[in-house]
Scaffold this motif. Structure first.
Motif, PDB file in Angstrom:
ATOM      1  N   ASN A  68      14.531 123.169  -1.517  1.00  0.00           N
ATOM      2  CA  ASN A  68      15.762 122.633  -2.077  1.00  0.00           C
ATOM      3  C   ASN A  68      15.562 121.148  -2.348  1.00  0.00           C
ATOM      4  O   ASN A  68      14.604 120.535  -1.883  1.00  0.00           O
ATOM      5  N   TYR A  69      16.445 120.582  -3.107  1.00  0.00           N
ATOM      6  CA  TYR A  69      16.335 119.208  -3.579  1.00  0.00           C
ATOM      7  C   TYR A  69      16.170 118.210  -2.420  1.00  0.00           C
ATOM      8  O   TYR A  69      15.311 117.336  -2.445  1.00  0.00           O
ATOM      9  N   VAL A  70      16.999 118.350  -1.405  1.00  0.00           N
ATOM     10  CA  VAL A  70      17.006 117.400  -0.292  1.00  0.00           C
ATOM     11  C   VAL A  70      15.695 117.464   0.488  1.00  0.00           C
ATOM     12  O   VAL A  70      15.107 116.422   0.810  1.00  0.00           O
ATOM     13  N   ILE A  71      15.221 118.653   0.779  1.00  0.00           N
ATOM     14  CA  ILE A  71      13.971 118.800   1.524  1.00  0.00           C
ATOM     15  C   ILE A  71      12.805 118.240   0.724  1.00  0.00           C
ATOM     16  O   ILE A  71      11.911 117.587   1.278  1.00  0.00           O
ATOM     17  N   ARG A  72      12.799 118.450  -0.579  1.00  0.00           N
ATOM     18  CA  ARG A  72      11.731 117.874  -1.411  1.00  0.00           C
ATOM     19  C   ARG A  72      11.733 116.346  -1.330  1.00  0.00           C
ATOM     20  O   ARG A  72      10.679 115.714  -1.223  1.00  0.00           O
ATOM     21  N   LYS A  73      12.919 115.734  -1.371  1.00  0.00           N
ATOM     22  CA  LYS A  73      13.020 114.270  -1.278  1.00  0.00           C
ATOM     23  C   LYS A  73      12.542 113.780   0.085  1.00  0.00           C
ATOM     24  O   LYS A  73      11.865 112.748   0.181  1.00  0.00           O
ATOM     25  N   ALA A  74      12.890 114.499   1.144  1.00  0.00           N
ATOM     26  CA  ALA A  74      12.446 114.122   2.497  1.00  0.00           C
ATOM     27  C   ALA A  74      10.926 114.248   2.623  1.00  0.00           C
ATOM     28  O   ALA A  74      10.276 113.400   3.243  1.00  0.00           O
ATOM     29  N   LYS A  75      10.357 115.291   2.031  1.00  0.00           N
ATOM     30  CA  LYS A  75       8.895 115.455   2.036  1.00  0.00           C
ATOM     31  C   LYS A  75       8.228 114.311   1.297  1.00  0.00           C
ATOM     32  O   LYS A  75       7.233 113.753   1.772  1.00  0.00           O
ATOM     33  N   ASP A  76       8.768 113.939   0.133  1.00  0.00           N
ATOM     34  CA  ASP A  76       8.210 112.834  -0.651  1.00  0.00           C
ATOM     35  C   ASP A  76       8.224 111.528   0.138  1.00  0.00           C
ATOM     36  O   ASP A  76       7.326 110.700  -0.011  1.00  0.00           O
ATOM     37  N   ALA A  77       9.238 111.333   0.979  1.00  0.00           N
ATOM     38  CA  ALA A  77       9.361 110.119   1.788  1.00  0.00           C
ATOM     39  C   ALA A  77       8.550 110.204   3.080  1.00  0.00           C
ATOM     40  O   ALA A  77       8.531 109.262   3.854  1.00  0.00           O
ATOM     41  N   LYS A  78       7.888 111.351   3.283  1.00  0.00           N
ATOM     42  CA  LYS A  78       7.077 111.589   4.479  1.00  0.00           C
ATOM     43  C   LYS A  78       7.888 111.496   5.773  1.00  0.00           C
ATOM     44  O   LYS A  78       7.451 110.933   6.777  1.00  0.00           O
ATOM     45  N   CYS A  79       9.096 112.069   5.725  1.00  0.00           N
ATOM     46  CA  CYS A  79       9.937 112.144   6.922  1.00  0.00           C
ATOM     47  C   CYS A  79       9.295 113.056   7.958  1.00  0.00           C
ATOM     48  O   CYS A  79       8.600 114.011   7.610  1.00  0.00           O
ATOM     49  N   SER A  80       9.572 112.782   9.182  1.00  0.00           N
ATOM     50  CA  SER A  80       9.125 113.644  10.273  1.00  0.00           C
ATOM     51  C   SER A  80       9.821 115.004  10.163  1.00  0.00           C
ATOM     52  O   SER A  80      10.964 115.094   9.702  1.00  0.00           O
ATOM     53  N   SER A  81       9.151 116.030  10.618  1.00  0.00           N
ATOM     54  CA  SER A  81       9.760 117.366  10.590  1.00  0.00           C
ATOM     55  C   SER A  81      10.948 117.463  11.548  1.00  0.00           C
ATOM     56  O   SER A  81      11.756 118.379  11.438  1.00  0.00           O
ATOM     57  N   THR A  82      11.071 116.519  12.474  1.00  0.00           N
ATOM     58  CA  THR A  82      12.195 116.523  13.414  1.00  0.00           C
ATOM     59  C   THR A  82      13.331 115.591  12.996  1.00  0.00           C
ATOM     60  O   THR A  82      14.315 115.469  13.716  1.00  0.00           O
ATOM     61  N   CYS A  83      13.217 114.965  11.845  1.00  0.00           N
ATOM     62  CA  CYS A  83      14.265 114.050  11.357  1.00  0.00           C
ATOM     63  C   CYS A  83      15.562 114.824  11.117  1.00  0.00           C
ATOM     64  O   CYS A  83      15.567 115.879  10.467  1.00  0.00           O
ATOM     65  N   LEU A  84      16.650 114.291  11.621  1.00  0.00           N
ATOM     66  CA  LEU A  84      17.954 114.938  11.479  1.00  0.00           C
ATOM     67  C   LEU A  84      18.616 114.694  10.125  1.00  0.00           C
ATOM     68  O   LEU A  84      19.542 115.410   9.741  1.00  0.00           O
ATOM     69  N   ILE A  85      18.157 113.696   9.393  1.00  0.00           N
ATOM     70  CA  ILE A  85      18.838 113.293   8.170  1.00  0.00           C
ATOM     71  C   ILE A  85      18.833 114.373   7.082  1.00  0.00           C
ATOM     72  O   ILE A  85      19.879 114.642   6.496  1.00  0.00           O
ATOM     73  N   PRO A  86      17.706 115.024   6.778  1.00  0.00           N
ATOM     74  CA  PRO A  86      17.773 116.075   5.749  1.00  0.00           C
ATOM     75  C   PRO A  86      18.806 117.158   6.067  1.00  0.00           C
ATOM     76  O   PRO A  86      19.571 117.557   5.192  1.00  0.00           O
ATOM     77  N   CYS A  87      18.862 117.582   7.310  1.00  0.00           N
ATOM     78  CA  CYS A  87      19.839 118.602   7.717  1.00  0.00           C
ATOM     79  C   CYS A  87      21.262 118.067   7.570  1.00  0.00           C
ATOM     80  O   CYS A  87      22.153 118.760   7.078  1.00  0.00           O
ATOM     81  N   ALA A  88      21.477 116.815   7.957  1.00  0.00           N
ATOM     82  CA  ALA A  88      22.805 116.208   7.835  1.00  0.00           C
ATOM     83  C   ALA A  88      23.220 116.086   6.373  1.00  0.00           C
ATOM     84  O   ALA A  88      24.375 116.336   6.018  1.00  0.00           O
ATOM     85  N   VAL A  89      22.277 115.711   5.515  1.00  0.00           N
ATOM     86  CA  VAL A  89      22.577 115.604   4.081  1.00  0.00           C
ATOM     87  C   VAL A  89      22.935 116.975   3.519  1.00  0.00           C
ATOM     88  O   VAL A  89      23.875 117.105   2.725  1.00  0.00           O
ATOM     89  N   LEU A  90      22.228 118.008   3.933  1.00  0.00           N
ATOM     90  CA  LEU A  90      22.560 119.362   3.468  1.00  0.00           C
ATOM     91  C   LEU A  90      23.944 119.785   3.948  1.00  0.00           C
ATOM     92  O   LEU A  90      24.698 120.423   3.208  1.00  0.00           O
ATOM     93  N   HIS A  91      24.314 119.432   5.170  1.00  0.00           N
ATOM     94  CA  HIS A  91      25.676 119.701   5.639  1.00  0.00           C
ATOM     95  C   HIS A  91      26.689 118.985   4.745  1.00  0.00           C
ATOM     96  O   HIS A  91      27.701 119.560   4.349  1.00  0.00           O
ATOM     97  N   MET A  92      26.403 117.715   4.444  1.00  0.00           N
ATOM     98  CA  MET A  92      27.298 116.941   3.584  1.00  0.00           C
ATOM     99  C   MET A  92      27.448 117.603   2.212  1.00  0.00           C
ATOM    100  O   MET A  92      28.552 117.739   1.695  1.00  0.00           O
TER     101      MET A  92
END
Length: 105
Positions: A56-80
């Motif tokens: 999905n769009y958000v996960i792709r952006k988080a991957k591009d930014a090299k976020c940790s797999s445990t980062c809460l932000i992608p999940c929070a953005v998807l909730h939003m």
């Protein structure tokens, strides 16, 4: 407009995420001290690209930014995004108050 706060106590950051539905996109802005999250702190997320856990769009952006797999932000953005798009009840989320992960020994 909806606003949520994410306390990432493990990494010591508190983030504020705001979202607003505009047409077929959810406009996301993240106020964050995290340099990795700053890389995707403004997004225009297509509502039809918030489904699925692995593509999905958000996960792709988080991957591009090299976020940790445990980062809460992608999940929070998807909730939003789901809140703003009407796929998740705002009143239910408000009644629930928070989501937590509790580490126990």
């Amino acid at each position: 407009m909806t606003k949520i706060t994410v306390d990432s106590t493990i990494c010591g950051f508190t983030h504020t995420i705001t979202g607003q539905l505009k047409g077929d996109k959810v406009i996301i802005d993240i106020d964050t001290p995290c340099e990795k999250v700053k890389e995707f702190s403004h997004m225009e997320v297509p509502t039809m690209e918030i489904f699925g856990i692995d593509d999905n769009y958000v996960i792709r952006k988080a991957k591009d930014a090299k976020c940790s797999s445990t980062c809460l932000i992608p999940c929070a953005v998807l909730h939003m995004c789901n809140l703003e798009a009407g796929f998740l009840s705002k009143s239910l989320a408000e009644r629930s108050g928070s989501i937590s992960i509790n580490f126990e020994s």
